[in-house]
Design a protein around this motif. Structure first.
Motif, PDB file in Angstrom:
ATOM      1  N   VAL A  55       0.845  -1.185   0.000  1.00 49.38           N
ATOM      2  CA  VAL A  55       0.000   0.000   0.000  1.00 49.38           C
ATOM      3  C   VAL A  55       0.881   1.236   0.000  1.00 49.38           C
ATOM      4  N   THR A  56       0.598   2.164  -0.917  1.00 50.63           N
ATOM      5  CA  THR A  56       1.319   3.430  -0.948  1.00 50.63           C
ATOM      6  C   THR A  56       0.322   4.546  -0.685  1.00 50.63           C
ATOM      7  N   HIS A  57       0.765   5.542   0.079  1.00 60.94           N
ATOM      8  CA  HIS A  57      -0.085   6.676   0.438  1.00 60.94           C
ATOM      9  C   HIS A  57       0.525   7.958  -0.122  1.00 60.94           C
ATOM     10  N   ARG A  58      -0.337   8.844  -0.599  1.00 60.14           N
ATOM     11  CA  ARG A  58       0.097  10.161  -1.059  1.00 60.14           C
ATOM     12  C   ARG A  58      -0.849  11.196  -0.466  1.00 60.14           C
ATOM     13  N   HIS A  59      -0.286  12.334  -0.133  1.00 60.48           N
ATOM     14  CA  HIS A  59      -1.099  13.423   0.407  1.00 60.48           C
ATOM     15  C   HIS A  59      -0.810  14.688  -0.382  1.00 60.48           C
ATOM     16  N   ASP A  60      -1.834  15.285  -0.956  1.00 57.73           N
ATOM     17  CA  ASP A  60      -1.723  16.551  -1.668  1.00 57.73           C
ATOM     18  C   ASP A  60      -2.079  17.651  -0.680  1.00 57.73           C
ATOM     19  N   GLU A  62      -2.011  20.914  -0.998  1.00 59.81           N
ATOM     20  CA  GLU A  62      -2.779  22.044  -1.536  1.00 59.81           C
ATOM     21  C   GLU A  62      -4.270  21.734  -1.576  1.00 59.81           C
ATOM     22  N   LEU A  63      -4.627  20.524  -1.960  1.00 59.24           N
ATOM     23  CA  LEU A  63      -6.042  20.145  -2.073  1.00 59.24           C
ATOM     24  C   LEU A  63      -6.540  19.377  -0.858  1.00 59.24           C
ATOM     25  N   SER A  64      -5.665  19.070   0.078  1.00 57.84           N
ATOM     26  CA  SER A  64      -5.997  18.272   1.265  1.00 57.84           C
ATOM     27  C   SER A  64      -6.649  16.943   0.872  1.00 57.84           C
ATOM     28  N   ILE A  65      -6.048  16.264  -0.087  1.00 60.64           N
ATOM     29  CA  ILE A  65      -6.563  14.982  -0.557  1.00 60.64           C
ATOM     30  C   ILE A  65      -5.548  13.894  -0.223  1.00 60.64           C
ATOM     31  N   ASN A  66      -6.041  12.827   0.386  1.00 60.03           N
ATOM     32  CA  ASN A  66      -5.213  11.650   0.639  1.00 60.03           C
ATOM     33  C   ASN A  66      -5.555  10.592  -0.395  1.00 60.03           C
ATOM     34  N   ARG A  67      -4.542   9.959  -0.942  1.00 55.28           N
ATOM     35  CA  ARG A  67      -4.755   8.891  -1.919  1.00 55.28           C
ATOM     36  C   ARG A  67      -3.958   7.676  -1.501  1.00 55.28           C
ATOM     37  N   SER A  68      -4.552   6.526  -1.712  1.00 57.19           N
ATOM     38  CA  SER A  68      -3.885   5.259  -1.431  1.00 57.19           C
ATOM     39  C   SER A  68      -3.992   4.359  -2.650  1.00 57.19           C
ATOM     40  N   ASP A  69      -2.938   3.670  -2.930  1.00 51.39           N
ATOM     41  CA  ASP A  69      -2.922   2.669  -3.989  1.00 51.39           C
ATOM     42  C   ASP A  69      -2.488   1.346  -3.375  1.00 51.39           C
ATOM     43  N   SER A  70      -3.151   0.276  -3.791  1.00 49.30           N
ATOM     44  CA  SER A  70      -2.803  -1.052  -3.287  1.00 49.30           C
ATOM     45  C   SER A  70      -2.407  -1.957  -4.443  1.00 49.30           C
ATOM     46  N   LYS A  71      -1.360  -2.732  -4.221  1.00 47.21           N
ATOM     47  CA  LYS A  71      -0.959  -3.774  -5.156  1.00 47.21           C
ATOM     48  C   LYS A  71      -1.073  -5.092  -4.402  1.00 47.21           C
ATOM     49  N   TYR A  72      -1.507  -6.123  -5.108  1.00 41.21           N
ATOM     50  CA  TYR A  72      -1.755  -7.417  -4.490  1.00 41.21           C
ATOM     51  C   TYR A  72      -0.848  -8.466  -5.132  1.00 41.21           C
ATOM     52  N   TYR A  73      -0.222  -9.284  -4.281  1.00 43.20           N
ATOM     53  CA  TYR A  73       0.715 -10.296  -4.752  1.00 43.20           C
ATOM     54  C   TYR A  73       0.356 -11.667  -4.191  1.00 43.20           C
ATOM     55  N   LEU A  74       0.528 -12.694  -5.017  1.00 42.48           N
ATOM     56  CA  LEU A  74       0.386 -14.091  -4.590  1.00 42.48           C
ATOM     57  C   LEU A  74       1.711 -14.791  -4.845  1.00 42.48           C
ATOM     58  N   THR A  75       2.133 -15.611  -3.882  1.00 39.97           N
ATOM     59  CA  THR A  75       3.337 -16.424  -4.055  1.00 39.97           C
ATOM     60  C   THR A  75       2.909 -17.868  -4.226  1.00 39.97           C
TER      61      THR A  75
END
Length: 131
Positions: A55-60, A62-75
């Motif tokens: 999971v990666t988080h970004r915060h803007d 200026e716009l007070s926006i939080n964004r999260s991106d998730s990547k999913y892995y299987l072994t």
């Protein structure tokens, strides 16, 4: 006057470095693509041995926006004992569990799918999880 002399020297160097990074990144992706194309498409028996998310988080600010991106892995562990990790969709990640057995389809580092045959609960695995 000296400041403009430094800028006239530093700016072209900066542009060359940025372009070099872009070219190297593109060349690496092309090399991986061509390498995968040379590999056969394999369908092998395997077991899902691990699941993880990134999971990666970004915060803007200026716009007070939080964004999260998730990547999913299987072994997956194949019959030879080798393990391979693949990036999968969130839907597929949610439908799989550790211990699932099935047929893994892949080509090099490209993941094509996993067809689950059955859900197996190994006695040793269950004892391990009950602490």
């Amino acid at each position: 006057m000296e400041m403009f002399g430094v800028m006239n020297t530093a700016f072209p160097i900066f542009i060359v470095v940025i372009l070099g990074i872009i070219v190297l990144t593109a060349a690496g992706g092309l090399k991986r693509h061509l390498s995968n194309n040379r590999q056969p498409v394999l369908i092998v028996s395997s077991v899902i041995v691990s699941k993880r998310t990134e999971v990666t988080h970004r915060h803007d600010t200026e716009l007070s926006i939080n964004r999260s991106d998730s990547k999913y892995y299987l072994t997956f562990e194949v019959e030879s004992g080798d393990r391979m990790e693949f990036l999968v969709s969130g839907q597929e990640y949610g439908q799989c569990s550790e211990g699932d057995e099935g047929k893994l389809t892949f080509q090099g580092s490209r993941y094509f799918g996993f067809e689950r045959l059955s859900k197996t609960y190994h006695a040793a695995l269950q004892e391990y999880r009950h602490y």
